[in-house]
Motif scaffolding. Sequence first.
Motif, mmCIF file in Angstrom:
data_model
loop_
_atom_site.group_PDB
_atom_site.id
_atom_site.type_symbol
_atom_site.label_atom_id
_atom_site.label_comp_id
_atom_site.label_asym_id
_atom_site.label_seq_id
_atom_site.Cartn_x
_atom_site.Cartn_y
_atom_site.Cartn_z
ATOM 1 N N ARG A 84 -3.528 -2.983 -30.465
ATOM 2 C CA ARG A 84 -2.059 -2.912 -32.384
ATOM 3 C C ARG A 84 -1.254 -2.409 -32.072
ATOM 4 O O ARG A 84 -0.068 -2.052 -32.352
ATOM 5 N N ASN A 116 -9.459 -8.244 -40.688
ATOM 6 C CA ASN A 116 -7.784 -7.839 -41.338
ATOM 7 C C ASN A 116 -8.842 -7.332 -42.639
ATOM 8 O O ASN A 116 -8.385 -6.573 -43.232
ATOM 9 N N PHE A 196 7.023 -5.087 -37.667
ATOM 10 C CA PHE A 196 6.639 -4.854 -37.321
ATOM 11 C C PHE A 196 6.529 -4.672 -35.251
ATOM 12 O O PHE A 196 7.998 -5.524 -35.053
ATOM 13 N N ASP A 222 2.853 -1.629 -38.285
ATOM 14 C CA ASP A 222 1.682 -1.957 -37.750
ATOM 15 C C ASP A 222 1.262 -0.945 -37.038
ATOM 16 O O ASP A 222 0.124 -0.427 -36.142
ATOM 17 N N MET A 240 -3.767 -6.157 -38.250
ATOM 18 C CA MET A 240 -2.627 -7.595 -38.024
ATOM 19 C C MET A 240 -3.142 -8.630 -37.425
ATOM 20 O O MET A 240 -2.246 -9.036 -36.571
ATOM 21 N N PRO A 247 1.436 -11.673 -35.048
ATOM 22 C CA PRO A 247 0.657 -10.970 -35.930
ATOM 23 C C PRO A 247 0.448 -11.630 -37.289
ATOM 24 O O PRO A 247 1.632 -11.708 -38.112
#
Length: 289
Positions: A84, A116, A196, A222, A240, A247
């Motif tokens: 991540r 998620n 992100f 993220d 994500m 993502p």
Amino acid sequence: MADGQTGTLKTLTDRLRTLSQEGAPQLATLAGWLLDRPHELAFQSVRGLASEAQVNSNTVVRLAHGLGFDGYEACRAAFQEALRGTTLAYSARAAALRNRDDEDVFDSVRAAALSNVEALFSPEMNRLACEAAAILGTARSVHCVGVRSCYGAAHYFAYLGRMAFPNFAPPVTVPGAIMDTISETGPEDVLVAITFSYYSAEVVRACEIARDCGARIIALTDSYAAPIAEGAELVVPLPMSGPQIMPSQMSAILVAELILAEMAARSDAATDRIQGFEARIRRLGGYIG
């Protein structure tokens, strides 16, 4: 290692390296193959990874055990968590999808989506959503900024927010308007920034301008290490994970809906404002049926 425990990407790849050197032949071969492809362990199902690496499914499960996990799902979750905070090129994500059959792609995306959602609806996210609702509810103006793939989530947040609350500014759509708009903010205003990895330069710059102006920032991103997290009053980490080309942004939409629902639950005026919006658009022919 018990289910649920994780490690850094370096820790996990170090275990792969050890297994590639000391494991039984089939495990060593698979571990060596995965050293340059840790994203395969994060995104693939057992069957998908076995097919991609040209080994049998039992070898994949044995590898998870060899890495110290109770099962493959715990192993995959650990690699998802470790990845991540890293940047995986969209092209690499797309390459990981090649030669996977329809059923495997469907199962992998479904498993990631469910994971998620489960990660999102946690007690911590409830706390963050309530805190965000309180911050936005008292702001003079709220600006939602996201560009490229995050534009949709930012536009949705701003559109739905403006339908219910008068302090939400219209979504920024004109080129150059982000800087113009955010440069006019102050301590009573809030910027909701969404980006992100790869982090969009325009959103990062918007946060820098907001900080210079003294505005408050809520960062939907993220990682706590994301550049928009610096100086933010509230950071909302988005789960994500998934095998998709980018993502998954499902969490950003769900967080927007969750925060706005919290705000509506606290507002005496939101219902009347939404009713007025609906009546106006219906009268002008904006709705059919």
